[in-house]
Write an enzyme that holds these catalytic residues in place. Structure first.
Site, PDB file in Angstrom:
ATOM      1  N   ARG A  52       0.794  -1.232   0.000  1.00  0.00           N
ATOM      2  CA  ARG A  52       0.000   0.000   0.000  1.00  0.00           C
ATOM      3  C   ARG A  52       0.824   1.278   0.000  1.00  0.00           C
ATOM      4  NH1 ARG A  52      -2.733  -3.966   1.775  1.00  0.00           N
ATOM      5  NH2 ARG A  52      -0.727  -4.443   2.693  1.00  0.00           N
ATOM      6  N   THR A  53       1.798   1.355   0.884  1.00  0.00           N
ATOM      7  CA  THR A  53       2.484   2.643   1.050  1.00  0.00           C
ATOM      8  C   THR A  53       3.228   3.005  -0.234  1.00  0.00           C
ATOM      9  OG1 THR A  53       2.701   2.078   3.376  1.00  0.00           O
ATOM     10  CG2 THR A  53       3.983   3.960   2.597  1.00  0.00           C
ATOM     11  N   LYS A  81      25.603  -4.001  -1.895  1.00  0.00           N
ATOM     12  CA  LYS A  81      27.083  -3.988  -2.036  1.00  0.00           C
ATOM     13  C   LYS A  81      27.731  -3.278  -0.857  1.00  0.00           C
ATOM     14  CE  LYS A  81      26.320  -3.049  -6.905  1.00  0.00           C
ATOM     15  NZ  LYS A  81      26.421  -1.912  -7.825  1.00  0.00           N
ATOM     16  N   ARG A 102      11.266   3.800   3.177  1.00  0.00           N
ATOM     17  CA  ARG A 102      10.941   2.866   4.275  1.00  0.00           C
ATOM     18  C   ARG A 102      12.202   2.086   4.589  1.00  0.00           C
ATOM     19  NH1 ARG A 102       5.822  -1.096   4.404  1.00  0.00           N
ATOM     20  NH2 ARG A 102       4.927   0.896   5.030  1.00  0.00           N
ATOM     21  N   HIS A 130       5.146   5.641  11.574  1.00  0.00           N
ATOM     22  CA  HIS A 130       4.638   5.522  10.193  1.00  0.00           C
ATOM     23  C   HIS A 130       3.702   6.709   9.964  1.00  0.00           C
ATOM     24  CE1 HIS A 130       3.369   4.001   6.437  1.00  0.00           C
ATOM     25  NE2 HIS A 130       3.116   2.732   6.750  1.00  0.00           N
TER      26      HIS A 130
HETATM   27  N1   CP Z   1      -0.119   0.037   5.860  1.00  0.00           N
HETATM   28  C1   CP Z   1       1.068  -0.275   5.306  1.00  0.00           C
HETATM   29  O1   CP Z   1       2.118   0.302   5.640  1.00  0.00           O
HETATM   30  O2   CP Z   1       0.994  -1.254   4.354  1.00  0.00           O
HETATM   31  P1   CP Z   1       2.212  -1.760   3.471  1.00  0.00           P
HETATM   32  O3   CP Z   1       3.203  -2.419   4.398  1.00  0.00           O
HETATM   33  O4   CP Z   1       1.628  -2.698   2.465  1.00  0.00           O
HETATM   34  O5   CP Z   1       2.843  -0.546   2.833  1.00  0.00           O
END
Ligand code: CP
Length: 307
Positions: A52-53, A81, A102, A130
């Site tokens: 999603r993110t 590397k 991320r 998050h």
């Molecule tokens: N909600 C969320 O962070 O989903 P993903 O890990 O799929 O990005």
């Protein structure tokens, strides 16, 4: 210095409310925004898996007329590397106007922001924060309830490693009259630092329990979370705790009619698929909202105003 989003408290309440207003305008008038980021590039650097993110960020930038580049795993970048996060960010700053990253290590986006020449967005750092999921959650609560105050919210599941929970509590603690019910196994309680910073410092009351069914009738919002297998040191502990809570239609019989059920997703086993048919299940609507609030955030961090 570029403006970053590393922690949800980087945004004032007024800015949060303005992002929600813009996202709702984008939902109503998408064509008004379709060229707002023409010739701008977003890099998505995902050192940890995501559906999603990453895809909602990419869809958001494409919906604004911009373009996207990046990688979806550390193994397909020069991290494999031995390149440092700092050098990776320095490099990508040369190619992109804004970076969403991320990383499994808590604090990595903060380190990235030290060397970046473009805005950095924390798209999830380990078991820490998050903030863009929180923006998604706030937009969803606003659209479903019409307000961001005066409700009782239950957080259920892995409150220890659940970074979406930490960020959302930090955001909501700045809104009025919210009751917090923290539902988790003893081993997965909300970390003390989150409780201290967000709740105790502000004298905000909360209750803690291990029993979802006893508190479900009190809730206006139920925020379910997955037990975060990837954060456990010991597989045995994960297996023992993973099915601590499974939400079923039967358990919802005693819930309010206007309850909303949220989940950042992915879901593993903690919400039965039979719940998806219940109109109170708002998690698929929540997924959709993630794109629009990220559009609003990209515009804000790039300093683009659409009239
Ligand atoms: N909600 C969320 O962070 O989903 P993903 O890990 O799929 O990005």
């Amino acid at each position: 210095m570029p403006r970053n989003l590393l922690d949800i408290t980087d945004l004032t309440v007024e800015e949060l409310d303005e992002l929600i207003r813009v996202a709702e305008d984008i939902i109503d008038n998408p064509e008004k925004y379709q060229d707002a980021c023409a010739h701008k590039q977003l890099a998505t650097l995902f050192f940890e898996p995501s559906t999603r993110t990453r895809l909602s960020f990419e869809s958001a930038m494409l919906g604004l007329g911009g373009s996207v580049l990046g990688f979806s795993s550390a193994s397909s970048s020069s991290t494999a590397k031995g390149e440092t996060v700092g050098d990776t960010i320095h490099t990508v700053s040369c190619y992109a106007d804004i970076i969403a990253m991320r990383h499994p290590k808590e604090g990595a986006p903060f380190a990235a922001a030290q060397v970046a020449e473009v805005p950095i967005i924390n798209a999830g750092d380990g078991g820490h924060n998050h903030p863009t999921q929180t923006l998604t959650d706030l937009l969803t609560i606003h659209r479903e309830k019409g307000r961001l105050n005066n409700f009782t919210i239950g957080f259920c599941g892995d409150l220890k490693f659940g970074r979406t929970v930490h960020s959302l509590i930090n955001a909501l603690s700045r809104y009025e009259n919210i009751n917090y019910v923290l539902i988790s196994p003893t081993e997965l309680k909300l970390p003390r630092y989150v409780k201290e910073e967000a709740l105790k410092k502000r004298n905000i009351p909360y209750t803690q329990t291990t029993d979802l069914e006893s508190v479900i009738p009190d809730l206006d919002i139920l925020y379910m979370t997955r037990v975060q297998r990837e954060r456990f040191f010991n597989e045995e502990d994960y297996l023992r705790l993973k099915d601590s809570y499974i939400l079923t239609p039967e358990k919802l019989e005693k819930a309010k009619e206007d309850l909303i059920i949220l989940h950042p997703l992915p879901r593993v086993n903690e919400i039965s698929v039979a719940v998806d048919k219940d109109p109170r299940a708002a998690y698929w609507r929540q997924v959709k909202n993630g794109k629009f609030i990220r559009m609003a955030l990209i515009l804000k961090l790039l300093g683009i105003e659409v009239k």
